[in-house]
Design a protein around this motif. Structure first.
Motif, PDB file in Angstrom:
ATOM      1  N   TYR A 110       0.894  -1.445   0.023  1.00  0.00           N
ATOM      2  CA  TYR A 110      -0.071   0.100   0.190  1.00  0.00           C
ATOM      3  C   TYR A 110       0.845   1.270   0.084  1.00  0.00           C
ATOM      4  N   LEU A 111       1.981   1.263   0.860  1.00  0.00           N
ATOM      5  CA  LEU A 111       2.774   2.419   0.872  1.00  0.00           C
ATOM      6  C   LEU A 111       3.423   2.662  -0.223  1.00  0.00           C
ATOM      7  N   LEU A 112       3.888   1.450  -0.848  1.00  0.00           N
ATOM      8  CA  LEU A 112       4.829   1.492  -2.105  1.00  0.00           C
ATOM      9  C   LEU A 112       3.916   2.159  -3.343  1.00  0.00           C
ATOM     10  N   LEU A 113       2.612   1.930  -3.493  1.00  0.00           N
ATOM     11  CA  LEU A 113       1.834   2.207  -4.510  1.00  0.00           C
ATOM     12  C   LEU A 113       1.649   3.738  -4.010  1.00  0.00           C
ATOM     13  N   ILE A 114       1.567   4.139  -3.132  1.00  0.00           N
ATOM     14  CA  ILE A 114       1.289   5.566  -2.771  1.00  0.00           C
ATOM     15  C   ILE A 114       2.696   6.258  -3.075  1.00  0.00           C
ATOM     16  N   ALA A 115       3.873   5.802  -2.959  1.00  0.00           N
ATOM     17  CA  ALA A 115       5.098   6.263  -3.543  1.00  0.00           C
ATOM     18  C   ALA A 115       5.120   6.460  -4.969  1.00  0.00           C
ATOM     19  N   PHE A 116       4.576   5.241  -5.649  1.00  0.00           N
ATOM     20  CA  PHE A 116       4.504   5.297  -7.208  1.00  0.00           C
ATOM     21  C   PHE A 116       3.605   6.405  -7.496  1.00  0.00           C
ATOM     22  N   LEU A 117       2.202   6.643  -6.996  1.00  0.00           N
ATOM     23  CA  LEU A 117       1.360   7.564  -7.413  1.00  0.00           C
ATOM     24  C   LEU A 117       2.005   8.706  -7.270  1.00  0.00           C
ATOM     25  N   THR A 118       2.764   9.103  -6.140  1.00  0.00           N
ATOM     26  CA  THR A 118       3.393  10.624  -5.949  1.00  0.00           C
ATOM     27  C   THR A 118       4.278  10.808  -7.183  1.00  0.00           C
ATOM     28  N   VAL A 119       5.075   9.734  -7.599  1.00  0.00           N
ATOM     29  CA  VAL A 119       6.083   9.953  -8.541  1.00  0.00           C
ATOM     30  C   VAL A 119       5.461  10.206  -9.777  1.00  0.00           C
ATOM     31  N   LEU A 120       4.526   9.496 -10.310  1.00  0.00           N
ATOM     32  CA  LEU A 120       3.624   9.693 -11.400  1.00  0.00           C
ATOM     33  C   LEU A 120       2.895  11.066 -11.602  1.00  0.00           C
ATOM     34  N   LEU A 121       2.441  11.352 -10.308  1.00  0.00           N
ATOM     35  CA  LEU A 121       1.855  12.648 -10.378  1.00  0.00           C
ATOM     36  C   LEU A 121       2.614  13.839 -10.630  1.00  0.00           C
ATOM     37  N   ASN A 122       3.635  13.915 -10.050  1.00  0.00           N
ATOM     38  CA  ASN A 122       4.679  14.909 -10.045  1.00  0.00           C
ATOM     39  C   ASN A 122       5.315  14.954 -11.537  1.00  0.00           C
ATOM     40  N   VAL A 123       5.503  13.738 -11.915  1.00  0.00           N
ATOM     41  CA  VAL A 123       5.989  13.738 -13.409  1.00  0.00           C
ATOM     42  C   VAL A 123       5.278  14.412 -14.398  1.00  0.00           C
ATOM     43  N   VAL A 124       3.974  14.012 -14.403  1.00  0.00           N
ATOM     44  CA  VAL A 124       2.816  14.517 -15.071  1.00  0.00           C
ATOM     45  C   VAL A 124       2.746  16.153 -14.803  1.00  0.00           C
ATOM     46  N   ASN A 125       2.378  16.337 -13.792  1.00  0.00           N
ATOM     47  CA  ASN A 125       1.985  17.794 -13.346  1.00  0.00           C
ATOM     48  C   ASN A 125       3.271  18.829 -13.826  1.00  0.00           C
ATOM     49  N   THR A 126       4.489  18.443 -13.345  1.00  0.00           N
ATOM     50  CA  THR A 126       5.662  19.301 -13.797  1.00  0.00           C
ATOM     51  C   THR A 126       5.787  19.236 -15.236  1.00  0.00           C
ATOM     52  N   SER A 127       5.649  18.197 -16.026  1.00  0.00           N
ATOM     53  CA  SER A 127       5.532  18.110 -17.399  1.00  0.00           C
ATOM     54  C   SER A 127       4.706  19.260 -18.128  1.00  0.00           C
ATOM     55  N   GLY A 128       3.263  19.153 -17.445  1.00  0.00           N
ATOM     56  CA  GLY A 128       2.428  20.308 -17.780  1.00  0.00           C
ATOM     57  C   GLY A 128       2.964  21.645 -17.609  1.00  0.00           C
ATOM     58  N   GLU A 129       3.593  21.920 -16.454  1.00  0.00           N
ATOM     59  CA  GLU A 129       4.300  23.126 -16.238  1.00  0.00           C
ATOM     60  C   GLU A 129       5.297  23.573 -17.262  1.00  0.00           C
ATOM     61  N   TYR A 130       6.104  22.652 -17.696  1.00  0.00           N
ATOM     62  CA  TYR A 130       7.042  22.887 -18.599  1.00  0.00           C
ATOM     63  C   TYR A 130       6.411  23.234 -20.148  1.00  0.00           C
ATOM     64  N   LEU A 131       5.463  22.530 -20.311  1.00  0.00           N
ATOM     65  CA  LEU A 131       4.641  22.479 -21.490  1.00  0.00           C
ATOM     66  C   LEU A 131       4.081  23.847 -21.677  1.00  0.00           C
ATOM     67  N   PHE A 132       3.340  24.514 -20.680  1.00  0.00           N
ATOM     68  CA  PHE A 132       2.662  25.755 -20.557  1.00  0.00           C
ATOM     69  C   PHE A 132       3.979  26.710 -20.504  1.00  0.00           C
ATOM     70  N   GLY A 133       4.841  26.585 -20.050  1.00  0.00           N
ATOM     71  CA  GLY A 133       5.974  27.636 -19.842  1.00  0.00           C
ATOM     72  C   GLY A 133       6.387  27.920 -21.391  1.00  0.00           C
ATOM     73  N   ARG A 134       6.698  26.677 -21.859  1.00  0.00           N
ATOM     74  CA  ARG A 134       7.514  26.661 -23.221  1.00  0.00           C
ATOM     75  C   ARG A 134       6.622  27.320 -24.351  1.00  0.00           C
ATOM     76  N   TYR A 135       5.159  27.035 -24.157  1.00  0.00           N
ATOM     77  CA  TYR A 135       4.282  27.546 -25.174  1.00  0.00           C
ATOM     78  C   TYR A 135       4.126  29.166 -24.779  1.00  0.00           C
ATOM     79  N   VAL A 136       4.281  29.472 -23.811  1.00  0.00           N
ATOM     80  CA  VAL A 136       3.950  30.802 -23.541  1.00  0.00           C
ATOM     81  C   VAL A 136       5.176  31.670 -23.901  1.00  0.00           C
ATOM     82  N   VAL A 137       6.252  31.264 -23.815  1.00  0.00           N
ATOM     83  CA  VAL A 137       7.504  31.815 -24.264  1.00  0.00           C
ATOM     84  C   VAL A 137       7.453  31.899 -25.976  1.00  0.00           C
ATOM     85  N   GLU A 138       6.991  30.719 -26.687  1.00  0.00           N
ATOM     86  CA  GLU A 138       6.834  30.612 -28.241  1.00  0.00           C
ATOM     87  C   GLU A 138       5.773  31.901 -28.547  1.00  0.00           C
ATOM     88  N   GLN A 139       4.750  31.878 -27.881  1.00  0.00           N
ATOM     89  CA  GLN A 139       3.632  32.853 -28.235  1.00  0.00           C
ATOM     90  C   GLN A 139       4.245  34.233 -28.100  1.00  0.00           C
TER      91      GLN A 139
END
Length: 404
Positions: free
Chosen positions: A196-225
């Protein structure tokens, strides 16, 4: 509130003393430091009771703030060290706070109370950021540090008062357990032994990868615009800065407002009708739809809507969900394993995301290609949540809180 008081000082110190490129390495540096700090925290928790753990860890960070204030007053260069420290402070003290909250209440109480505690978190962030702006304009960054140190001392006193109040209301055996140090196992060991704790750890890693990738995408697109609208020449730098600043200001204000409204009026109702387990699926489904739409024709308006939805749900429902997952766990897991998950595994997700960006840049990925990476990650996120729901039901039944 204390964190958002100190956060502007981070930008002042790092940009004037270290340079913006240092931010690129901060997550890796913090993850390496946490490999040492998390076991040290667990070892200390094995020697003292709950009240002393919270008191001395918080006062340790207060002493750090005062040392930074003295170093700044002496004219020393503290930008890089302070930048790394603030990131560690944010995750470790927040994890300890929520561990304490989990320890004070039963799973049934936590399901009802945690959405309200989340409102306090949102208000603290807003008040802290507003107060920081007033202090830095009137007195400079030194007052930010001293003000945050004062707030943390108040936090320590509140935690001690809460602990003593809980003892008076609790059965004798619960009081006896709270007065005992935690077991000898460390946070990483607890995670390794409990699926159970291992799954919470995996969830945390996945969530952060997806969310911070979205931050990067938004920042990159704003600069391009900004470059497309105003040109890339140095004579248009001020116009580009105004465009970027205006876009981000609108994003942050909307996210903070929507996140607060969701926390205030929606989260408790979602918990009531769906429960903790089922409500976990809302965030990945919203994010998945957003990134799918981004594959065809990304636009600034679409990406803004996606990031507003993504971040506001993450800061409100998502954060409350993540804290409620710890309600049916042991005291050792609440303090030690949670500290490892909320600090090291959060930063590990940031490091993995930085690797994704590095590879994507080398392969000349456009915005839709980066969005496709997140689309691929979302099914993995949903799979982890499905497995986590099975384990959550078992944990809830063991702790006689089956309706979680």
């Amino acid at each position: 509130g204390a964190y958002y008081t100190m956060k502007p000082a981070r930008e002042i110190f790092i940009l004037s003393q270290g340079g913006a490129e240092v931010k690129s390495y901060s997550s890796a540096g913090q993850a390496l430091l946490l490999l040492v700090l998390v076991p040290a925290y667990g070892a200390f928790a094995s020697k003292v009771n709950r009240e002393r753990l919270i008191t001395w860890v918080t006062l340790f960070f207060v002493s750090n703030v005062l040392l930074f204030a003295a170093a700044y007053q002496a004219g020393l260069t503290i930008g890089v060290v302070y930048f790394l420290w603030v990131g560690i402070f944010n995750v470790m003290v927040s994890a300890q706070f929520w561990a304490f909250a989990n320890d004070l209440v039963t799973p049934e109480q936590g399901k009802r109370i945690f959405p309200l505690i989340g409102v306090g978190s949102s208000l603290g962030a807003w008040v802290g950021s507003v107060r920081a702006g007033q202090l830095v304009e009137a007195f400079g960054p030194l007052r930010l540090l001293l003000g945050a140190a004062g707030v943390l001392v108040v936090v320590t006193l509140l935690a001690r008062a809460l602990g003593r109040s809980a003892k008076r209301a609790a059965p004798r055996e619960v009081v006896a357990a709270a007065d005992q140090p935690l077991g000898k196992e460390g946070g990483f060991e607890l995670i390794r032994k409990d699926r159970y704790l291992l799954l919470i750890a995996f969830l945390t890693v996945l969530l952060n990868v997806v969310n911070t990738s979205g931050e990067y995408l938004f920042g990159r697109y704003v600069v391009e615009q900004a470059n497309a609208l105003h040109g890339t020449g140095p004579e248009f730098a001020a116009a580009r800065e105004r465009f970027i600043g205006s876009t981000y200001s609108q994003l942050f204000s909307t996210v903070n407002l929507l996140g607060f409204l969701l926390q205030m009026f929606v989260v408790s109702r979602v918990f009531k009708y769906l429960g903790v387990g089922k409500s976990l699926f809302i965030h990945p489904l919203v994010a998945g739809v957003g990134y799918l739409l981004m594959l065809r024709a990304p636009s600034l308006q679409l990406m803004s809507v996606l990031k507003i939805a993504d971040n506001s749900i993450d800061y409100s429902l998502g954060n409350t969900n993540k804290q409620a997952l710890w309600l049916p766990t042991s005291r050792e897991a609440k303090y030690k394993a949670k500290q490892a998950v909320d600090s090291f595994f959060v930063r590990a997700g940031d490091v993995i995301q930085a690797g994704v960006v590095f590879v994507g840049e080398r392969l000349a990925f456009a915005v839709p290609a980066f969005a496709a990476v997140n689309v691929v990650l979302v099914p993995g996120w949903l799979t982890v949540l499905t497995l986590l729901n099975v384990m959550l039901r078992r944990k809830a039944e063991e702790s006689r809180a089956a309706h979680l």
